[in-house]
Design a protein around this motif. Structure first.
Motif, short mmCIF file in Angstrom:
data_model
loop_
_atom_site.label_atom_id
_atom_site.label_comp_id
_atom_site.label_asym_id
_atom_site.label_seq_id
_atom_site.Cartn_x
_atom_site.Cartn_y
_atom_site.Cartn_z
N GLY A 69 0.84 -1.03 0.23
CA GLY A 69 0.05 0.02 -0.09
C GLY A 69 0.79 1.30 -0.10
N TYR A 70 1.96 1.39 0.75
CA TYR A 70 2.92 2.31 0.79
C TYR A 70 3.58 2.60 -0.58
CZ TYR A 70 7.28 4.76 2.01
OH TYR A 70 8.25 5.61 2.13
N ASP A 113 -7.05 7.87 -0.46
CA ASP A 113 -6.48 6.79 0.10
C ASP A 113 -7.53 6.17 1.09
OD1 ASP A 113 -5.24 4.80 1.57
OD2 ASP A 113 -3.53 6.06 1.89
N HIS A 171 -8.46 2.40 5.27
CA HIS A 171 -8.89 1.96 6.47
C HIS A 171 -10.29 2.01 6.01
CE1 HIS A 171 -5.41 1.80 8.90
NE2 HIS A 171 -4.84 3.09 8.07
N THR A 210 -5.13 -0.40 0.17
CA THR A 210 -4.19 -1.45 0.54
C THR A 210 -4.87 -2.71 0.78
OG1 THR A 210 -2.67 -2.28 2.15
CG2 THR A 210 -4.19 -0.79 2.87
N SER A 242 -3.35 -4.76 2.82
CA SER A 242 -3.21 -5.34 4.23
C SER A 242 -4.02 -5.06 5.44
CB SER A 242 -1.58 -4.71 4.36
OG SER A 242 -1.78 -3.23 4.80
N LYS A 243 -5.16 -4.61 5.02
CA LYS A 243 -5.95 -4.42 6.13
C LYS A 243 -7.34 -5.30 5.92
CE LYS A 243 -3.87 0.00 6.85
NZ LYS A 243 -2.82 -0.57 7.42
N1 PMP Z 1 -2.07 4.39 3.61
C1 PMP Z 1 -2.61 4.38 4.64
C2 PMP Z 1 -3.47 5.55 5.19
C3 PMP Z 1 -2.46 3.77 5.96
O1 PMP Z 1 -2.75 3.72 6.84
C4 PMP Z 1 -1.20 2.73 5.40
C5 PMP Z 1 -0.65 1.77 6.30
N2 PMP Z 1 -1.04 1.54 7.63
C6 PMP Z 1 -0.80 2.67 4.02
C7 PMP Z 1 -1.38 3.72 3.24
C8 PMP Z 1 0.29 1.71 3.61
O2 PMP Z 1 -0.24 0.59 3.28
P1 PMP Z 1 0.78 -0.76 3.56
O3 PMP Z 1 1.02 -1.06 5.20
O4 PMP Z 1 -0.45 -1.81 3.20
O5 PMP Z 1 1.89 -0.68 2.91
#
Ligand code: PMP
Length: 409
Positions: A112-113, A210, A213, A241, A243-244
């Motif tokens: 996601g980053y 984005d 969440h 992302t 990852s959540k």
């Molecule tokens: N955008 C937001 C708003 C996030 O909170 C996060 C990670 N917590 C990310 C992007 C990055 O996602 P990832 O951890 O999957 O790389």
């Protein structure tokens, strides 16, 4: 004086904080038992700081899909899609995301980053302007910096401040990117998206949301705040992302603009890193199916969120203003927050400790993230552990406003 000397103040600050014992930024999950339980410090612990909103990390469909992909496609792709080619499964995942959003274009990134890095740096470059919410996640800050555009922060969720800055830009507003989040990760509040869309249209700017969440959490179909607000067609690009709510790793961007496809050629975080491995692609695809087929998970998540929010409020905690899966208790000092965090852990409850500079307004937070997989009994246990903390009913005052450096989670 060496390059390593700059770490000394960090070491000192850490040692001061850790006089009391456990390092809150170095916890080990010794054995993960389920989406909501793990062994930590030899003790069965309820996890309430995971972002595992729909509890899909152990879903049998996701596990089966991941195992099959491992057996059929191997452990990794060993390179970037540009150089090594895309696996059919990458393309299928992009189609699944595009179909989920009803959008023609979707690009998958390895995290996601990187999705934020790739999309934001490609959209706004030298000569362009970015107006970003002041409480944005670190990946948004870094993505904006990577592109080389002029970066201006507007006050968190303050549409009047956003508009004032757009007005000041004059003609440059047409080459301005506005970046906001669906649900903000520290206090769980939402962007006022309908008003932001109005302002973006009035000044001819471009808008990225984005939904890290809010995917799987908001909207009738779980597509996020843009769906819930009814403005999906007016948002130029959504990033998110895996990852959540989707319980894996990776990220994506979707758009209705055909030019979006060309980000594949301009985005360094897409070009110069290995593509997601097959098992991750497969579990993500299975999870997107589940989000669509099982709306009851979202309902369960919201029931749990209300139960925990109400329980903590009744126990005397100051919480973020909006009920949702991110529920943050505001604690007056770092030292107190650390002591409370540690006591919760000793009582078998793991929450996130969040302290400045990673938090808005200099807040010290005990942040809970609720999951659809929490049982009513677990939520009761969490509330009971919070209510037994010695400082639970203290009247918490808020620290004065301090701009965060960037939000980390
Ligand atoms: N955008 C937001 C708003 C996030 O909170 C996060 C990670 N917590 C990310 C992007 C990055 O996602 P990832 O951890 O999957 O790389």
């Amino acid at each position: 004086m060496s390059l390593f000397d700059k770490f000394l103040p960090i070491q000192k600050a850490r040692n001061n904080l850790l006089k009391s014992g456990v390092n809150p930024f170095h916890v080990t999950v010794e054995n993960i038992l389920s989406p909501t339980e793990a062994i930590m410090n030899g003790r069965t612990t309820i996890l309430v700081g995971t972002n595992n909103y729909l509890g899909l990390t152990f879903h049998p469909d996701c596990i089966k899909a991941g195992q099959e992909a491992l057996a059929q496609e191997g452990t990794g792709t060993t390179g970037s899609r540009m150089a090594n080619g895309s696996f059919l499964s990458h393309r299928e995942l992009e189609k699944a995301i595009a179909d989920f959003y009803g959008a023609p274009y979707a690009i998958v990134f390895s995290t996601g980053y990187q999705a934020n890095l790739g999309v934001l740096s490609s959209l706004a470059g030298p000569g362009d302007t970015i107006l970003m919410d002041g409480d944005s996640h670190a990946s948004i800050y870094d993505g904006c910096r990577l592109g080389g555009a002029e970066i201006i922060r507007f006050k968190h969720n303050d549409v009047a401040d956003l508009e004032k800055r757009l007005r000041r830009l004059g003609d440059r507003s047409h080459r301005t990117l506005i970046v906001v989040e669906g649900i903000y990760s520290m206090l769980g509040d939402r962007a006022p998206l309908a008003e932001i869309v109005e302002v973006k249209k009035k000044y001819g700017a471009t808008l990225v949301v984005d939904e890290a969440h809010s995917l799987g959490v908001l909207g009738q179909h779980g597509r996020g705040l843009a769906e819930e607000t009814g403005v999906e067609q007016d948002v130029d690009c959504i990033v998110g992302t895996f990852s959540k709510s989707l319980g894996s790793t990776g990220g994506f961007g979707i758009s209705f603009h055909p030019e979006f496809e060309f980000i594949r050629y301009t985005s360094r975080p897409y070009i110069f890193t290995a593509s997601p491995c097959p098992s991750v692609v497969a579990t993500t695809k299975a999870a997107i199916r589940i989000i669509q087929d099982r709306p009851e998970l979202r309902r369960r998540l919201w029931t749990n969120a209300h139960q925990l929010y109400d329980g903590l409020l009744q126990s005397g905690y100051s919480l973020g203003a909006e009920v949702g899966p991110i529920i943050a208790a505001m604690i007056p000092t770092k030292e107190l927050a650390l002591a409370m965090w540690q006591e919760l852990l000793e009582n078998g409850i793991y929450v996130n400790l969040m302290i400045p500079p990673a938090t808005p307004n200099g807040e010290c937070l005990l942040r809970c993230s609720v999951s659809a997989a929490h049982t009513e009994k677990q939520i009761k246990k969490i509330i009971s552990a919070f209510s037994k903390l010695p400082d639970a009913t203290q009247n918490h005052t808020h620290p004065s406003h301090v701009q965060p450096e960037a939000i980390i989670n």
